[in-house]
Design a protein around this motif. Structure first.
Motif, PDB file in Angstrom:
ATOM      1  N   LEU A  52       0.866  -1.179   0.000  1.00  0.00           N
ATOM      2  CA  LEU A  52       0.000   0.000   0.000  1.00  0.00           C
ATOM      3  C   LEU A  52       0.898   1.222   0.000  1.00  0.00           C
ATOM      4  O   LEU A  52       1.876   1.276   0.748  1.00  0.00           O
ATOM      5  N   TYR A  53       0.569   2.180  -0.854  1.00  0.00           N
ATOM      6  CA  TYR A  53       1.292   3.452  -0.888  1.00  0.00           C
ATOM      7  C   TYR A  53       0.519   4.449  -0.032  1.00  0.00           C
ATOM      8  O   TYR A  53      -0.686   4.626  -0.227  1.00  0.00           O
ATOM      9  N   VAL A  54       1.215   5.086   0.906  1.00  0.00           N
ATOM     10  CA  VAL A  54       0.587   6.060   1.788  1.00  0.00           C
ATOM     11  C   VAL A  54       1.321   7.385   1.618  1.00  0.00           C
ATOM     12  O   VAL A  54       2.546   7.447   1.741  1.00  0.00           O
ATOM     13  N   ALA A  55       0.561   8.442   1.303  1.00  0.00           N
ATOM     14  CA  ALA A  55       1.133   9.785   1.159  1.00  0.00           C
ATOM     15  C   ALA A  55       0.295  10.732   1.999  1.00  0.00           C
ATOM     16  O   ALA A  55      -0.933  10.753   1.879  1.00  0.00           O
ATOM     17  N   ASP A  56       0.962  11.483   2.837  1.00  0.00           N
ATOM     18  CA  ASP A  56       0.278  12.445   3.708  1.00  0.00           C
ATOM     19  C   ASP A  56      -0.825  11.775   4.518  1.00  0.00           C
ATOM     20  O   ASP A  56      -1.912  12.320   4.704  1.00  0.00           O
ATOM     21  N   GLY A  57      -0.582  10.541   4.975  1.00  0.00           N
ATOM     22  CA  GLY A  57      -1.529   9.831   5.825  1.00  0.00           C
ATOM     23  C   GLY A  57      -2.683   9.164   5.097  1.00  0.00           C
ATOM     24  O   GLY A  57      -3.544   8.559   5.723  1.00  0.00           O
ATOM     25  N   ARG A  58      -2.722   9.246   3.751  1.00  0.00           N
ATOM     26  CA  ARG A  58      -3.809   8.645   2.977  1.00  0.00           C
ATOM     27  C   ARG A  58      -3.262   7.553   2.071  1.00  0.00           C
ATOM     28  O   ARG A  58      -2.184   7.698   1.510  1.00  0.00           O
ATOM     29  N   ILE A  59      -4.032   6.483   1.907  1.00  0.00           N
ATOM     30  CA  ILE A  59      -3.663   5.439   0.955  1.00  0.00           C
ATOM     31  C   ILE A  59      -3.937   5.979  -0.445  1.00  0.00           C
ATOM     32  O   ILE A  59      -5.019   6.498  -0.722  1.00  0.00           O
ATOM     33  N   VAL A  60      -2.917   5.904  -1.308  1.00  0.00           N
ATOM     34  CA  VAL A  60      -3.009   6.453  -2.665  1.00  0.00           C
ATOM     35  C   VAL A  60      -2.578   5.375  -3.674  1.00  0.00           C
ATOM     36  O   VAL A  60      -1.926   4.406  -3.305  1.00  0.00           O
ATOM     37  N   PRO A  61      -2.944   5.557  -4.943  1.00  0.00           N
ATOM     38  CA  PRO A  61      -2.464   4.606  -5.962  1.00  0.00           C
ATOM     39  C   PRO A  61      -0.944   4.703  -6.098  1.00  0.00           C
ATOM     40  O   PRO A  61      -0.339   5.733  -5.781  1.00  0.00           O
TER      41      PRO A  61
END
Length: 117
Positions: A52-61
């Motif tokens: 899972l890719y997480v950026a700024d606390g959110r799961i993103v593609p």
């Protein structure tokens, strides 16, 4: 840049977290940006691994599959090593001084007559 984080503070089920940073440049509009991702490694109930890719606390593609420009929504995006956008911005904002043009000094030699045959 890749860093493996400690096992503390992982999302439920994650076995490891790797921090990756990327620079992006849109070839359509010229917009550039940088992003750091926490890549969480998981194993599903069948034993298959996934991330899972997480950026700024959110799961993103995954940014590697089909990155989207945040400015023009284009997908013609080049992925670069981290720091490239920042270094390009720094270079663009540096004071570039070009020395003033002045007279060019060259040694003067009088013309010599051609030798007689």
């Amino acid at each position: 840049m890749t860093e493996i984080s400690e096992l503390g503070g992982l999302r439920a089920g994650a076995t490891a977290v790797v921090d990756e940073a990327y620079s992006f440049a849109c070839m359509r509009c010229g917009y550039g940006w940088e992003q750091t991702y926490e890549i969480e490694h998981h194993t599903d109930a069948d034993g298959h691994q996934f991330v899972l890719y997480v950026a700024d606390g959110r799961i993103v593609p995954s940014p590697l599959n089909r990155p989207t420009c945040g400015s023009c929504d284009g997908h013609l995006v080049r992925i670069l090593r981290p720091g490239r956008v920042a270094s390009a911005r720094d270079a663009a904002h540096r004071d570039r001084r070009v020395p003033a043009a002045g007279p060019v000094e060259a040694p003067w030699e009088p013309e010599r007559p051609a030798p007689l045959p």
